[in-house]
Design a protein around this motif. Structure first.
Motif, PDB file in Angstrom:
ATOM      1  N   ALA A 299      42.826  45.326  38.335  1.00 37.92           N
ATOM      2  CA  ALA A 299      41.587  45.426  37.566  1.00 37.92           C
ATOM      3  C   ALA A 299      40.386  44.912  38.351  1.00 37.92           C
ATOM      4  CB  ALA A 299      41.728  44.655  36.253  1.00 37.92           C
ATOM      5  N   ALA A 300      40.623  44.101  39.381  1.00 37.15           N
ATOM      6  CA  ALA A 300      39.514  43.590  40.195  1.00 37.15           C
ATOM      7  C   ALA A 300      38.845  44.689  41.003  1.00 37.15           C
ATOM      8  CB  ALA A 300      40.019  42.486  41.123  1.00 37.15           C
ATOM      9  N   ARG A 301      39.508  45.836  41.142  1.00 39.23           N
ATOM     10  CA  ARG A 301      38.876  46.932  41.899  1.00 39.23           C
ATOM     11  C   ARG A 301      37.677  47.511  41.157  1.00 39.23           C
ATOM     12  NH1 ARG A 301      44.238  50.374  43.277  1.00 39.23           N
ATOM     13  NH2 ARG A 301      44.526  49.980  41.052  1.00 39.23           N
ATOM     14  N   LEU A 302      37.643  47.341  39.824  1.00 42.11           N
ATOM     15  CA  LEU A 302      36.485  47.821  39.068  1.00 42.11           C
ATOM     16  C   LEU A 302      35.259  46.945  39.291  1.00 42.11           C
ATOM     17  CD1 LEU A 302      38.211  48.698  35.670  1.00 42.11           C
ATOM     18  CD2 LEU A 302      37.545  50.276  37.495  1.00 42.11           C
ATOM     19  N   ASP A 303      35.504  45.667  39.559  1.00 43.36           N
ATOM     20  CA  ASP A 303      34.400  44.722  39.767  1.00 43.36           C
ATOM     21  C   ASP A 303      34.817  43.737  40.846  1.00 43.36           C
ATOM     22  OD1 ASP A 303      32.186  43.147  39.676  1.00 43.36           O
ATOM     23  OD2 ASP A 303      32.509  42.401  37.635  1.00 43.36           O
ATOM     24  N   PRO A 304      34.517  44.013  42.113  1.00 42.93           N
ATOM     25  CA  PRO A 304      34.955  43.122  43.203  1.00 42.93           C
ATOM     26  C   PRO A 304      34.406  41.700  43.089  1.00 42.93           C
ATOM     27  CG  PRO A 304      34.249  45.250  44.060  1.00 42.93           C
ATOM     28  CD  PRO A 304      33.853  45.220  42.619  1.00 42.93           C
ATOM     29  N   THR A 305      33.356  41.509  42.324  1.00 48.08           N
ATOM     30  CA  THR A 305      32.809  40.152  42.175  1.00 48.08           C
ATOM     31  C   THR A 305      33.570  39.327  41.144  1.00 48.08           C
ATOM     32  OG1 THR A 305      31.213  40.874  40.482  1.00 48.08           O
ATOM     33  CG2 THR A 305      30.521  41.011  42.799  1.00 48.08           C
ATOM     34  N   ALA A 306      34.477  39.928  40.399  1.00 50.86           N
ATOM     35  CA  ALA A 306      35.253  39.209  39.380  1.00 50.86           C
ATOM     36  C   ALA A 306      36.382  38.450  40.070  1.00 50.86           C
ATOM     37  CB  ALA A 306      35.787  40.187  38.334  1.00 50.86           C
ATOM     38  N   TRP A 307      36.064  37.309  40.645  1.00 50.64           N
ATOM     39  CA  TRP A 307      37.026  36.531  41.421  1.00 50.64           C
ATOM     40  C   TRP A 307      38.204  36.040  40.589  1.00 50.64           C
ATOM     41  CZ3 TRP A 307      37.608  31.736  39.374  1.00 50.64           C
ATOM     42  CH2 TRP A 307      36.575  31.238  38.594  1.00 50.64           C
ATOM     43  N   TRP A 308      37.963  35.837  39.282  1.00 52.98           N
ATOM     44  CA  TRP A 308      39.029  35.311  38.427  1.00 52.98           C
ATOM     45  C   TRP A 308      40.163  36.315  38.234  1.00 52.98           C
ATOM     46  CZ3 TRP A 308      34.057  36.466  37.135  1.00 52.98           C
ATOM     47  CH2 TRP A 308      33.850  37.544  36.273  1.00 52.98           C
ATOM     48  N   LEU A 309      39.876  37.597  38.428  1.00 52.68           N
ATOM     49  CA  LEU A 309      40.931  38.612  38.330  1.00 52.68           C
ATOM     50  C   LEU A 309      41.845  38.604  39.554  1.00 52.68           C
ATOM     51  CD1 LEU A 309      38.892  41.602  36.860  1.00 52.68           C
ATOM     52  CD2 LEU A 309      40.329  39.951  35.648  1.00 52.68           C
ATOM     53  N   ILE A 310      41.426  37.920  40.597  1.00 55.93           N
ATOM     54  CA  ILE A 310      42.240  37.801  41.804  1.00 55.93           C
ATOM     55  C   ILE A 310      42.897  36.422  41.879  1.00 55.93           C
ATOM     56  CG2 ILE A 310      42.206  37.860  44.329  1.00 55.93           C
ATOM     57  CD1 ILE A 310      39.805  39.729  44.150  1.00 55.93           C
ATOM     58  N   ILE A 311      42.119  35.386  41.582  1.00 56.43           N
ATOM     59  CA  ILE A 311      42.611  34.021  41.773  1.00 56.43           C
ATOM     60  C   ILE A 311      43.756  33.691  40.819  1.00 56.43           C
ATOM     61  CG2 ILE A 311      42.005  31.583  41.618  1.00 56.43           C
ATOM     62  CD1 ILE A 311      40.940  32.966  44.078  1.00 56.43           C
ATOM     63  N   PHE A 312      43.579  33.951  39.517  1.00 56.18           N
ATOM     64  CA  PHE A 312      44.574  33.505  38.534  1.00 56.18           C
ATOM     65  C   PHE A 312      45.918  34.231  38.672  1.00 56.18           C
ATOM     66  CE2 PHE A 312      40.602  32.341  36.043  1.00 56.18           C
ATOM     67  CZ  PHE A 312      40.673  31.013  36.416  1.00 56.18           C
ATOM     68  N   PRO A 313      45.961  35.572  38.729  1.00 60.22           N
ATOM     69  CA  PRO A 313      47.278  36.206  38.934  1.00 60.22           C
ATOM     70  C   PRO A 313      47.869  35.909  40.304  1.00 60.22           C
ATOM     71  CG  PRO A 313      45.523  37.846  38.948  1.00 60.22           C
ATOM     72  CD  PRO A 313      44.914  36.570  38.483  1.00 60.22           C
ATOM     73  N   ALA A 314      47.004  35.744  41.324  1.00 57.18           N
ATOM     74  CA  ALA A 314      47.537  35.402  42.649  1.00 57.18           C
ATOM     75  C   ALA A 314      48.169  34.017  42.640  1.00 57.18           C
ATOM     76  CB  ALA A 314      46.424  35.482  43.691  1.00 57.18           C
ATOM     77  N   LEU A 315      47.548  33.068  41.937  1.00 57.15           N
ATOM     78  CA  LEU A 315      48.142  31.734  41.825  1.00 57.15           C
ATOM     79  C   LEU A 315      49.468  31.772  41.077  1.00 57.15           C
ATOM     80  CD1 LEU A 315      45.013  29.497  41.075  1.00 57.15           C
ATOM     81  CD2 LEU A 315      46.353  29.589  43.191  1.00 57.15           C
ATOM     82  N   ALA A 316      49.538  32.557  39.999  1.00 55.36           N
ATOM     83  CA  ALA A 316      50.792  32.667  39.247  1.00 55.36           C
ATOM     84  C   ALA A 316      51.895  33.277  40.110  1.00 55.36           C
ATOM     85  CB  ALA A 316      50.567  33.508  37.989  1.00 55.36           C
ATOM     86  N   LEU A 317      51.551  34.330  40.848  1.00 60.35           N
ATOM     87  CA  LEU A 317      52.545  34.978  41.708  1.00 60.35           C
ATOM     88  C   LEU A 317      52.962  34.060  42.857  1.00 60.35           C
ATOM     89  CD1 LEU A 317      54.146  37.457  42.656  1.00 60.35           C
ATOM     90  CD2 LEU A 317      52.076  38.236  43.826  1.00 60.35           C
ATOM     91  N   ALA A 318      51.987  33.441  43.523  1.00 62.97           N
ATOM     92  CA  ALA A 318      52.311  32.570  44.653  1.00 62.97           C
ATOM     93  C   ALA A 318      53.111  31.355  44.197  1.00 62.97           C
ATOM     94  CB  ALA A 318      51.021  32.135  45.350  1.00 62.97           C
ATOM     95  N   GLY A 319      52.727  30.750  43.063  1.00 62.01           N
ATOM     96  CA  GLY A 319      53.465  29.593  42.570  1.00 62.01           C
ATOM     97  C   GLY A 319      54.907  29.927  42.248  1.00 62.01           C
ATOM     98  N   THR A 320      55.138  31.097  41.649  1.00 63.90           N
ATOM     99  CA  THR A 320      56.507  31.484  41.277  1.00 63.90           C
ATOM    100  C   THR A 320      57.358  31.785  42.503  1.00 63.90           C
ATOM    101  OG1 THR A 320      55.646  32.414  39.209  1.00 63.90           O
ATOM    102  CG2 THR A 320      57.859  33.073  39.883  1.00 63.90           C
ATOM    103  N   THR A 321      56.828  32.569  43.443  1.00 62.98           N
ATOM    104  CA  THR A 321      57.609  32.907  44.632  1.00 62.98           C
ATOM    105  C   THR A 321      57.863  31.679  45.507  1.00 62.98           C
ATOM    106  OG1 THR A 321      55.551  33.568  45.743  1.00 62.98           O
ATOM    107  CG2 THR A 321      56.831  35.287  44.650  1.00 62.98           C
ATOM    108  N   LEU A 322      56.864  30.809  45.658  1.00 64.94           N
ATOM    109  CA  LEU A 322      57.067  29.602  46.450  1.00 64.94           C
ATOM    110  C   LEU A 322      58.062  28.657  45.791  1.00 64.94           C
ATOM    111  CD1 LEU A 322      53.431  28.827  47.662  1.00 64.94           C
ATOM    112  CD2 LEU A 322      55.331  29.718  49.019  1.00 64.94           C
ATOM    113  N   ALA A 323      58.043  28.572  44.469  1.00 60.65           N
ATOM    114  CA  ALA A 323      59.008  27.720  43.771  1.00 60.65           C
ATOM    115  C   ALA A 323      60.435  28.235  43.968  1.00 60.65           C
ATOM    116  CB  ALA A 323      58.663  27.661  42.286  1.00 60.65           C
ATOM    117  N   LEU A 324      60.620  29.548  43.892  1.00 65.87           N
ATOM    118  CA  LEU A 324      61.950  30.117  44.109  1.00 65.87           C
ATOM    119  C   LEU A 324      62.416  29.894  45.544  1.00 65.87           C
ATOM    120  CD1 LEU A 324      61.507  33.435  42.103  1.00 65.87           C
ATOM    121  CD2 LEU A 324      63.062  31.568  41.529  1.00 65.87           C
TER     122      LEU A 324
END
Length: 334
Positions: A299-324
């Motif tokens: 969804a961030a492709r519609l508005d590249p300035t919407a940093w929260w659409l990148i940061i929050f799901p990226a943190l969730a994904l990175a936290g889960t994969t790093l924990a595993l």
């Protein structure tokens, strides 16, 4: 001592994060979320996170909204549920399938498993019958079907014939390694995209795609472990007292490879969560309208300035994969 304490702390953090993600995913329909996953708030399109409610925008979106007015917090919570519904079963099924194929390949090799000629005959008739059915040639199909029924019925009497009692080895190791090499010859993402393009998007379809394209990784690990275990003295002792190959494999050899399986599972789950996120980012695999971390990133492709659409799901994904992966690293060094 400090290194051990640091490793224990990281492991506790990893376990705590995974429990949080699993709990949120399982309880997503019953959590007091302010917005349902399919709701669209046209008054708050691409709203930044952490903004207090006002008279103009009375709705409270804690982590903001995307370009369609969908709540990001709800998308993250239901994205965790999607990971549990897709990646976790696929990782489990791929590990089970890879363990079965890898253990049989490593234990029996190319000459350890023999099949009587009569069963080779039945298998050949099944294959030819399937070819006849696929080619839409009914006379050949019915002929082979009747032949298969006849051979199946009289298989036991045929076993009395000395020539049919002879057996040929089944090259399990060569077949498993060949299938794994065939899958590895094409990049997994390209292969899944090609297969997904010819079928409708569904959870079952995505589950099958992930399972049957990822089994070679645990299969290689278990095969290597069984190659080591089958050369141990107690395996020779089990053969000497007359135990069958199946009994030795399932009761004695495979339990010693259990540590490898436990180590491979978190790694498989980590990779499949990342792969499912990539596919959903590309708009492939999941049914339309199903929330996921990848779709929130897309969804961030519609508005590249919407940093929260990148940061929050990226943190969730990175936290889960790093924990595993932290769990995997602890089991390897234990």
């Amino acid at each position: 001592m400090r290194l051990h304490k640091k490793g224990s702390t990281l492991q506790m953090i990893a376990i705590g994060w995974l429990l949080l993600v699993a709990s949120v995913g399982l309880l997503a329909p019953w959590l007091p979320l302010p917005f349902p996953p399919d709701s669209v708030d046209l008054n708050n399109i691409a709203q930044s996170p952490f903004l207090p409610p006002s008279d103009v925008k009375p709705s409270r979106h804690w982590l903001g909204t995307d370009g369609y007015g969908r709540d990001v917090l709800t998308a993250l919570v239901y994205g965790a549920r999607t990971a549990l519904l897709v990646s976790l079963p696929a990782a489990f099924a791929a590990t089970v399938l890879g363990t079965f194929l890898g253990s049989t390949a490593g234990f029996w090799g190319n000459s350890g498993f023999h099949i009587p000629i009569v069963y080779w005959l039945i298998t050949s008739l099944l294959f030819l019958g399937a070819v006849g059915l696929a080619s839409d040639f009914p006379p050949l199909w019915w002929t082979l079907l009747l032949g298969l029924v006849a051979v199946t019925v009289i298989s036991k009497p045929l076993m009395r014939i000395p020539m049919l009692r002879l057996s040929w080895p089944l090259p399990i190791d060569r077949l498993v390694l060949g299938a794994a090499s065939l899958l590895a010859s094409v990049p997994r993402l390209v292969l899944i995209l090609a297969l997904a393009a010819v079928q409708d998007s569904s959870l079952i379809g995505l589950f099958l795609l992930l399972t049957f394209t990822y089994w070679p990784e645990p299969a290689h690990l278990v095969r290597a472990e069984l190659l080591r275990v089958r050369a141990l003295p107690y395996i020779e002792s089990a053969r000497a007292i007359g135990l069958s190959g199946g009994q030795i494999l399932w009761r004695h050899a495979l339990p010693n490879a259990w540590r490898t399986v436990r180590t491979a599972f978190p790694l498989s789950l980590s990779d499949l969560i990342g792969l499912e996120t990539t596919l959903s980012f590309l708009g492939v695999g999941l049914p339309s309208g199903m929330p996921s971390w990848g779709r929130t990133l897309a969804a961030a492709r519609l508005d590249p300035t919407a940093w929260w659409l990148i940061i929050f799901p990226a943190l969730a994904l990175a936290g889960t994969t790093l924990a595993l992966r932290q769990l995997t690293a602890n089991r390897i060094t234990a």
